[in-house]
Scaffold this active site. Structure first.
Site, PDB file in Angstrom:
ATOM      1  N   ARG A  28       0.822  -1.223   0.000  1.00 42.47           N
ATOM      2  CA  ARG A  28       0.000   0.000   0.000  1.00 42.47           C
ATOM      3  C   ARG A  28       0.849   1.263   0.000  1.00 42.47           C
ATOM      4  NH1 ARG A  28      -5.557  -1.112   1.915  1.00 42.47           N
ATOM      5  NH2 ARG A  28      -5.975  -2.995   0.737  1.00 42.47           N
ATOM      6  N   ARG A  32      -3.348   6.481   1.318  1.00 45.14           N
ATOM      7  CA  ARG A  32      -3.897   7.690   1.952  1.00 45.14           C
ATOM      8  C   ARG A  32      -2.966   8.387   2.929  1.00 45.14           C
ATOM      9  NH1 ARG A  32      -9.297   4.838   3.777  1.00 45.14           N
ATOM     10  NH2 ARG A  32      -7.797   3.125   3.663  1.00 45.14           N
ATOM     11  N   ARG A  41      -6.505  11.346  -5.698  1.00 42.58           N
ATOM     12  CA  ARG A  41      -7.760  10.626  -5.479  1.00 42.58           C
ATOM     13  C   ARG A  41      -8.939  11.608  -5.504  1.00 42.58           C
ATOM     14  NH1 ARG A  41     -11.375   8.791  -2.056  1.00 42.58           N
ATOM     15  NH2 ARG A  41     -11.764   6.565  -1.674  1.00 42.58           N
ATOM     16  N   ASP A  78      -6.911  -2.811  -7.538  1.00 42.16           N
ATOM     17  CA  ASP A  78      -7.419  -3.476  -6.340  1.00 42.16           C
ATOM     18  C   ASP A  78      -7.777  -4.913  -6.667  1.00 42.16           C
ATOM     19  OD1 ASP A  78      -8.254  -2.658  -3.438  1.00 42.16           O
ATOM     20  OD2 ASP A  78      -9.758  -4.082  -4.134  1.00 42.16           O
ATOM     21  N   TYR A 155     -14.845 -12.137  -0.410  1.00 43.66           N
ATOM     22  CA  TYR A 155     -15.545 -10.869  -0.694  1.00 43.66           C
ATOM     23  C   TYR A 155     -16.744 -11.098  -1.607  1.00 43.66           C
ATOM     24  CZ  TYR A 155     -11.663  -8.360   1.463  1.00 43.66           C
ATOM     25  OH  TYR A 155     -10.742  -7.890   2.359  1.00 43.66           O
TER      26      TYR A 155
HETATM   27  O1  1CP Z   1       0.154   0.357  -3.163  1.00 40.34           O
HETATM   28  C1  1CP Z   1      -0.334  -0.772  -3.271  1.00 40.34           C
HETATM   29  O2  1CP Z   1      -0.165  -1.699  -2.432  1.00 40.34           O
HETATM   30  C2  1CP Z   1      -1.099  -1.099  -4.533  1.00 40.34           C
HETATM   31  C3  1CP Z   1      -2.466  -1.144  -4.648  1.00 40.34           C
HETATM   32  C4  1CP Z   1      -3.362  -2.044  -3.817  1.00 40.34           C
HETATM   33  C5  1CP Z   1      -3.260  -3.405  -3.504  1.00 40.34           C
HETATM   34  C6  1CP Z   1      -2.103  -4.345  -3.760  1.00 40.34           C
HETATM   35  C7  1CP Z   1      -4.601  -1.596  -3.295  1.00 40.34           C
HETATM   36  C8  1CP Z   1      -5.096  -0.217  -3.375  1.00 40.34           C
HETATM   37  N1  1CP Z   1      -5.264  -2.666  -2.778  1.00 40.34           N
HETATM   38  C9  1CP Z   1      -4.475  -3.780  -2.868  1.00 40.34           C
HETATM   39  C10 1CP Z   1      -4.785  -5.156  -2.450  1.00 40.34           C
HETATM   40  C11 1CP Z   1      -5.993  -5.418  -1.659  1.00 40.34           C
HETATM   41  N2  1CP Z   1      -7.243  -4.829  -1.730  1.00 40.34           N
HETATM   42  C12 1CP Z   1      -6.076  -6.475  -0.713  1.00 40.34           C
HETATM   43  C13 1CP Z   1      -4.952  -7.445  -0.434  1.00 40.34           C
HETATM   44  C14 1CP Z   1      -3.937  -6.890   0.492  1.00 40.34           C
HETATM   45  C15 1CP Z   1      -4.398  -6.554   1.877  1.00 40.34           C
HETATM   46  O3  1CP Z   1      -4.737  -7.481   2.641  1.00 40.34           O
HETATM   47  O4  1CP Z   1      -4.394  -5.366   2.206  1.00 40.34           O
HETATM   48  C16 1CP Z   1      -7.368  -6.465  -0.170  1.00 40.34           C
HETATM   49  C17 1CP Z   1      -7.927  -7.401   0.879  1.00 40.34           C
HETATM   50  C18 1CP Z   1      -8.105  -5.433  -0.824  1.00 40.34           C
HETATM   51  C19 1CP Z   1      -9.532  -5.088  -0.635  1.00 40.34           C
HETATM   52  C20 1CP Z   1      -9.669  -3.682  -0.201  1.00 40.34           C
HETATM   53  N3  1CP Z   1      -9.528  -2.607  -1.037  1.00 40.34           N
HETATM   54  C21 1CP Z   1      -9.833  -3.199   1.099  1.00 40.34           C
HETATM   55  C22 1CP Z   1      -9.947  -4.060   2.378  1.00 40.34           C
HETATM   56  C23 1CP Z   1     -11.336  -4.182   2.748  1.00 40.34           C
HETATM   57  C24 1CP Z   1     -11.776  -5.030   3.912  1.00 40.34           C
HETATM   58  O5  1CP Z   1     -12.587  -4.489   4.686  1.00 40.34           O
HETATM   59  O6  1CP Z   1     -11.401  -6.213   4.048  1.00 40.34           O
HETATM   60  C25 1CP Z   1      -9.840  -1.802   1.041  1.00 40.34           C
HETATM   61  C26 1CP Z   1     -10.045  -0.809   2.152  1.00 40.34           C
HETATM   62  C27 1CP Z   1      -9.621  -1.451  -0.319  1.00 40.34           C
HETATM   63  C28 1CP Z   1      -9.469  -0.072  -0.908  1.00 40.34           C
HETATM   64  C29 1CP Z   1      -8.089   0.267  -1.291  1.00 40.34           C
HETATM   65  N4  1CP Z   1      -7.343  -0.455  -2.207  1.00 40.34           N
HETATM   66  C30 1CP Z   1      -6.138   0.185  -2.412  1.00 40.34           C
HETATM   67  C31 1CP Z   1      -6.127   1.366  -1.585  1.00 40.34           C
HETATM   68  C32 1CP Z   1      -4.990   2.362  -1.517  1.00 40.34           C
HETATM   69  C33 1CP Z   1      -7.348   1.399  -0.882  1.00 40.34           C
HETATM   70  C34 1CP Z   1      -7.806   2.488   0.072  1.00 40.34           C
HETATM   71  C35 1CP Z   1      -8.452   3.378  -0.880  1.00 40.34           C
HETATM   72  C36 1CP Z   1      -8.902   4.724  -0.712  1.00 40.34           C
HETATM   73  O7  1CP Z   1      -9.957   4.880  -0.094  1.00 40.34           O
HETATM   74  O8  1CP Z   1      -8.266   5.646  -1.286  1.00 40.34           O
END
Ligand code: 1CP
Length: 346
Positions: A28, A32, A41, A78, A155
């Site tokens: 990540r 943010r 964003r 994502d 999911y």
């Molecule tokens: O910088 C990076 O790592 C690249 C981009 C990336 C990756 C590899 C994002 C952007 N998401 C992911 C993988 C991801 N997404 C996973 C696997 C890794 C982990 O366990 O963190 C998972 C489970 C998700 C699903 C997801 N997307 C969640 C989790 C939700 C939950 O409640 O279980 C969330 C909050 C997101 C949104 C997201 N994806 C990425 C970002 C930066 C964000 C936050 C976004 C925002 O609001 O700006």
């Protein structure tokens, strides 16, 4: 040095080389905690528009590279784009997280789109990869990624993130044939998606199984190890030299032998395992990545430096890519990332 030795530090570590200073990137790293990410964003308007607008997705991918000179950059996208490409509804609730339409039975699985249809939705992601392959500095490795089938299935079944993956476990027990068909569809789509990322210029791919820790015994073998083995096998059949990183988060003892059993080149370690233990039992099979607890980047202070140095020392006898045990959180202080890098690179 032999002629064939790859030059980029990440590729050298993934090939099994022990380096004097481990290469580093962060899960990540585009996120943010960075003001420039929040600005882009806001410009995109919402998270999915950011993911599907190649110029903006490439911009946020490059931001942490400019600020910190990480050794690798990870495509901004994502794991939930694959369910959407298979026909699930997907939206993000601000402050809460992702929501999807739910799948509970065989009819839900049958209604999904065929695997070949995913490119219609995902082609902007490939364009982001092509932009990055052109624009990244020469020494930075480009990592593509996808969710692992079990994590993506949790999911798609629950329609959201769940603390215990209860709905997915329930469907696995009550509707085993439908559950297996869903896993199969996701596995095939993941192979197809990662192949397309590699064709567009991804040099390494990573498979995120964030919820692998809730699978036990035979379930772990069947739904975490076996799909990873199939995906790695299919990718390497087409691209024999392609390095693959697997992240069976919270796998505990199942981390032992996971790289060997799946054919992966590197195992990413969460922060629940001890670095000295992992050096003895996991790094013996090849490269490891991880395992700093993300909260240190919120708190900073002497613990950040001593923990960073302890992890570097623990893994100094073999191939290692420094990383966190999970994603950096929005509360992290960007200055603490500089302190972490100083502790690694000196
Ligand atoms: O910088 C990076 O790592 C690249 C981009 C990336 C990756 C590899 C994002 C952007 N998401 C992911 C993988 C991801 N997404 C996973 C696997 C890794 C982990 O366990 O963190 C998972 C489970 C998700 C699903 C997801 N997307 C969640 C989790 C939700 C939950 O409640 O279980 C969330 C909050 C997101 C949104 C997201 N994806 C990425 C970002 C930066 C964000 C936050 C976004 C925002 O609001 O700006």
């Amino acid at each position: 040095m032999t002629q064939a030795a790859p030059r980029k530090t990440i590729l050298r570590a993934l090939a099994g080389e022990t380096l004097p200073v481990p290469p580093v990137w962060m899960m990540r790293q585009a996120g943010r905690y960075l003001p420039e990410y929040r600005a882009t964003r806001a410009q995109a308007g919402d998270f999915l528009t950011l993911c599907y607008t190649p110029e903006l997705a490439a911009e946020v991918t490059l931001q942490p590279i400019r600020r910190y000179r990480f050794d690798a950059s990870i495509l901004f996208a994502d794991i939930l784009l694959v369910p959407q490409a298979l026909g699930a509804d997907l939206w993000f609730v601000t402050g809460e997280g992702p929501r999807l339409s739910t799948i509970t039975d065989g009819a839900g699985v049958a209604a999904l789109k065929p695997v070949e249809a995913i490119h219609e939705t995902l082609s902007p992601v490939y364009e982001t990869v092509r932009i990055l392959a052109r624009e990244l500095p020469g020494e930075v490795t480009l990592i593509g990624f996808a969710g692992a089938p079990w994590t993506v299935a949790t999911y798609m079944i629950a329609g959201r993130g769940t603390p215990d993956q209860g709905p997915a476990h329930a469907m696995k027990a009550a509707e085993p044939a439908a559950f297996d068909a869903l896993m199969e569809r996701i596995t095939e789509a993941t192979i197809e998606y990662l192949m397309a990322q590699v064709a567009a210029g991804a040099e390494v791919v990573k498979i995120f199984d964030s919820w692998a820790g809730s699978l036990q015994g035979d379930d772990f073998t069947r739904y975490a190890l076996e799909p990873a083995r199939r995906i790695v096998g299919a990718l390497k059949a087409r691209h024999p030299g392609l390095p693959v990183i697997v992240f069976p988060r919270q796998a505990g003892d199942h981390y032992v032998g996971f790289a060997r059993a799946t054919g992966a080149d590197c195992v990413a370690l969460d922060n629940s395992v001890d670095a000295d233990w992992a050096a003895r039992h996991v790094q013996v099979d090849g490269c490891v990545q991880g395992n700093l607890a993300p909260h240190h980047l919120v708190e900073g202070g002497p613990a950040l430096v001593s923990e960073t140095k302890r992890i570097v020392r623990a893994f100094s006898g073999g191939p290692h890519i420094f990383n966190l045990g999970h994603g950096i959180t929005p509360e992290a202080d960007p200055e603490n990332v500089h302190r972490m890098l100083e502790a690694i690179r000196g």
